[in-house]
Design an enzyme around this catalytic site. Structure first.
Site, short mmCIF file in Angstrom:
data_model
loop_
_atom_site.label_atom_id
_atom_site.label_comp_id
_atom_site.label_asym_id
_atom_site.label_seq_id
_atom_site.Cartn_x
_atom_site.Cartn_y
_atom_site.Cartn_z
N ASP A 253 2.62 32.47 -11.43
CA ASP A 253 2.29 33.88 -11.44
C ASP A 253 0.97 34.06 -10.68
O ASP A 253 0.55 33.16 -9.96
CB ASP A 253 2.24 34.43 -12.87
CG ASP A 253 1.14 33.80 -13.72
OD1 ASP A 253 0.31 33.01 -13.17
OD2 ASP A 253 1.10 34.07 -14.93
N ASN B 244 5.48 25.15 -10.23
CA ASN B 244 4.41 24.23 -9.85
C ASN B 244 4.12 23.33 -11.05
O ASN B 244 4.46 23.67 -12.19
CB ASN B 244 3.16 25.02 -9.47
CG ASN B 244 2.11 24.18 -8.76
OD1 ASN B 244 2.35 23.02 -8.41
ND2 ASN B 244 0.94 24.76 -8.54
N THR B 245 3.49 22.20 -10.81
CA THR B 245 3.07 21.32 -11.89
C THR B 245 1.56 21.36 -12.03
O THR B 245 0.83 21.64 -11.07
CB THR B 245 3.52 19.87 -11.64
OG1 THR B 245 2.95 19.41 -10.39
CG2 THR B 245 5.03 19.75 -11.60
N HIS B 246 1.11 21.03 -13.24
CA HIS B 246 -0.32 20.96 -13.53
C HIS B 246 -0.57 19.71 -14.37
O HIS B 246 0.16 19.49 -15.34
CB HIS B 246 -0.78 22.21 -14.28
CG HIS B 246 -2.21 22.15 -14.71
ND1 HIS B 246 -3.24 21.97 -13.82
CD2 HIS B 246 -2.78 22.22 -15.95
CE1 HIS B 246 -4.38 21.94 -14.48
NE2 HIS B 246 -4.13 22.09 -15.77
N GLY C 268 -2.06 34.09 -11.70
CA GLY C 268 -3.22 33.37 -12.20
C GLY C 268 -3.26 31.94 -11.72
O GLY C 268 -2.45 31.51 -10.89
N ASP D 178 -2.64 28.37 -12.87
CA ASP D 178 -1.98 27.54 -13.89
C ASP D 178 -1.70 28.33 -15.17
O ASP D 178 -1.79 27.80 -16.28
CB ASP D 178 -2.83 26.29 -14.22
CG ASP D 178 -3.15 25.46 -12.99
OD1 ASP D 178 -2.29 25.39 -12.09
OD2 ASP D 178 -4.25 24.90 -12.92
N ARG E 104 -6.32 35.30 4.91
CA ARG E 104 -5.46 34.63 3.93
C ARG E 104 -4.20 35.44 3.66
O ARG E 104 -3.13 34.88 3.41
CB ARG E 104 -6.23 34.40 2.63
CG ARG E 104 -5.53 33.40 1.72
CD ARG E 104 -6.36 33.04 0.50
NE ARG E 104 -5.71 31.97 -0.24
CZ ARG E 104 -5.99 30.70 -0.13
NH1 ARG E 104 -6.94 30.32 0.70
NH2 ARG E 104 -5.34 29.79 -0.83
#
Length: 205
Positions: A146, A112-114, A148, A150, A70
């Protein structure tokens, strides 16, 4: 941040590309303040890449299975994105977590979206979790990524009412509609006005 009309966006996708299309449509307006310069994906044969091809944009695919770890995938993805010199990287339905190398290279420029109102209901099942908990409102969050899940500083949020007859699909669909509007609006502001992050607070201008 780049000056108005030339902020460079690299968009990463994994599926149908409805958020990508919303950004492409917005970028057609010279006053929007940004343009998509490349689209990357973690898989082949998806509609989002077809949308990019139809728009005449360069694309690249970096599949996790192509790499021995990864960490190698993360470095290769970072190299591919950085080659386009983006002012902002938008994870638009990108279903992989980017890693430390990627974030180190592109720190503070990845959003990003959540599909929930962070910090509530993190992870991939936000709409289902909101429904199960019985909340009366939920929504979507745009955040600066970051390390984490979300957990990054919040750029924008929008509220969606939970209806009595909602199931997961109907609720998620309304969240996605609101999420697209929020994404387009906030990315445009980030491009036109610039932004700063201080003590987790994201401020435009």
């Amino acid at each position: 941040m780049a000056t108005p009309s030339n902020a460079r966006l690299v968009v990463l996708v994994s599926g149908s590309g409805t958020n990508l299309q919303a950004l492409l449509d917005a970028c057609g307006d010279p006053e929007y303040g940004a343009r998509v310069v490349a689209v990357g994906a973690d898989r082949d044969g998806i509609e989002a890449l077809a949308r990019a091809d139809r728009a005449g944009l360069p694309t690249f695919v970096r599949k996790l299975s192509q790499f021995s770890s990864r960490e190698q995938w993360d470095r290769a993805l970072a190299d591919s994105v950085a080659a386009f010199d983006p002012d902002l990287v938008v994870l638009a339905g990108f279903m992989k977590l980017v890693g430390p190398d990627f974030l180190a290279r592109l720190e503070g420029r990845v959003v990003n979206t959540h599909p929930a109102l962070s910090p509530s209901f993190p992870g991939t099942t936000g709409p289902a979790d909101a429904l199960a908990y019985g909340v009366k409102v939920t929504g979507a969050t745009l955040f600066v990524v970051d390390s984490g899940v979300d957990t990054g500083p919040v750029v924008a949020q929008c509220v969606v009412t939970v209806e009595d007859d909602d199931d997961v699909d109907t609720l998620h669909e309304r969240i996605k509609v609101a999420e697209r509007r929020m994404l387009v609006d906030a990315v445009g502001r980030m491009a036109r006005e610039g932004f700063t992050i201080t003590d987790r607070k994201v401020r435009f201008g």
